[in-house]
Design a protein around this motif. Structure first.
Motif, mmCIF file in Angstrom:
data_model
loop_
_atom_site.group_PDB
_atom_site.id
_atom_site.type_symbol
_atom_site.label_atom_id
_atom_site.label_comp_id
_atom_site.label_asym_id
_atom_site.label_seq_id
_atom_site.Cartn_x
_atom_site.Cartn_y
_atom_site.Cartn_z
ATOM 1 N N THR A 1 32.356 11.993 45.600
ATOM 2 C CA THR A 1 32.832 12.878 44.548
ATOM 3 C C THR A 1 33.079 14.234 45.190
ATOM 4 N N VAL A 2 34.195 14.834 44.841
ATOM 5 C CA VAL A 2 34.521 16.167 45.336
ATOM 6 C C VAL A 2 34.468 17.134 44.161
ATOM 7 N N VAL A 3 33.764 18.232 44.333
ATOM 8 C CA VAL A 3 33.700 19.283 43.312
ATOM 9 C C VAL A 3 33.965 20.630 43.975
ATOM 10 N N LEU A 4 34.410 21.567 43.152
ATOM 11 C CA LEU A 4 34.678 22.926 43.614
ATOM 12 C C LEU A 4 33.644 23.870 43.007
ATOM 13 N N ILE A 5 33.149 24.788 43.811
ATOM 14 C CA ILE A 5 32.219 25.799 43.314
ATOM 15 C C ILE A 5 33.028 26.891 42.628
ATOM 16 N N LEU A 6 32.580 27.269 41.440
ATOM 17 C CA LEU A 6 33.241 28.310 40.663
ATOM 18 C C LEU A 6 32.472 29.617 40.786
ATOM 19 N N CYS A 7 33.190 30.714 40.686
ATOM 20 C CA CYS A 7 32.524 32.012 40.677
ATOM 21 C C CYS A 7 33.296 32.963 39.787
ATOM 22 N N LYS A 8 32.583 33.918 39.272
ATOM 23 C CA LYS A 8 33.207 34.946 38.453
ATOM 24 C C LYS A 8 33.644 36.051 39.397
ATOM 25 N N SER A 9 34.900 36.416 39.307
ATOM 26 C CA SER A 9 35.445 37.436 40.188
ATOM 27 C C SER A 9 35.908 38.615 39.351
ATOM 28 N N ASP A 10 35.347 39.764 39.627
ATOM 29 C CA ASP A 10 35.763 40.978 38.938
ATOM 30 C C ASP A 10 36.800 41.674 39.807
ATOM 31 N N THR A 11 37.997 41.854 39.257
ATOM 32 C CA THR A 11 39.041 42.532 40.009
ATOM 33 C C THR A 11 38.832 44.029 39.911
ATOM 34 N N GLU A 12 39.425 44.740 40.831
ATOM 35 C CA GLU A 12 39.315 46.204 40.842
ATOM 36 C C GLU A 12 39.951 46.793 39.592
ATOM 37 N N ALA A 13 39.265 47.690 38.964
ATOM 38 C CA ALA A 13 39.822 48.389 37.806
ATOM 39 C C ALA A 13 40.831 49.424 38.300
ATOM 40 N N ASN A 14 41.861 49.695 37.498
ATOM 41 C CA ASN A 14 42.878 50.673 37.864
ATOM 42 C C ASN A 14 42.291 52.073 37.963
ATOM 43 N N ASP A 15 41.370 52.415 37.070
ATOM 44 C CA ASP A 15 40.747 53.719 37.044
ATOM 45 C C ASP A 15 39.376 53.598 37.694
#
Length: 151
Positions: free
Chosen positions: A91-105
């Motif tokens: 079985t192949v699975v992918l690890i998920l993560c929460k990614s916070d992108t850079e805020a404009n300000d």
């Protein structure tokens, strides 16, 4: 055996339900035993809960749920680590993560855009028979588009 988890509280588990990462998970090498949890009726996201660390729980999902397929080969060393034999099911699975992108300000305290991302270059391969797993680093992942004719 009973384990404590940050997400699920105390849980009673069987040794037969454990998945062993002989080398640990990269970045968490001291964590070698995990239990898979999922919500009934929701086949999308599963959680790999470390038996060694109650605070370590990795969200995973099958690549096919993202319309992704993988074609790669394990090295002989990787195959040996998970005790791979001819007729084993993997079985192949992918690890998920929460990614916070850079805020404009830069003064903004909370990022304006948070996304869940899948680690496409480090799939986890699980041998269902031996209950052993490894994360496989892929140096290069190519996207291939398949076009199928409708009948």
């Amino acid at each position: 055996m009973q384990i404590n988890t940050a997400l699920f509280g105390p849980q009673e588990i069987n040794d037969d339900d454990l998945i062993t990462f002989p080398l640990g998970v990269p970045g968490f090498e001291n964590n070698t035993q995990f239990k898979v949890f999922h919500e009934e009726g929701k086949p999308t996201v599963h959680w790999l809960q470390s038996v060694d660390d109650a605070d370590l729980c990795l969200s995973v999902m099958e690549p096919k749920l993202l319309d992704l397929g993988y074609e790669f080969s394990l090295t002989p060393e990787q195959a040996e680590l998970i005790d791979l034999q001819d007729q084993d099911e993997l079985t192949v699975v992918l690890i998920l993560c929460k990614s916070d992108t850079e805020a404009n300000d830069s003064t903004e305290a909370v990022p304006s855009d948070s996304r869940i991302r899948a680690n496409l270059t480090g799939p986890v391969v699980i041998n269902a028979r031996s209950r052993k797993a490894i994360q496989v680093p892929l140096p290069r992942v190519e996207r291939i588009t398949l076009i199928r004719a409708l009948p």
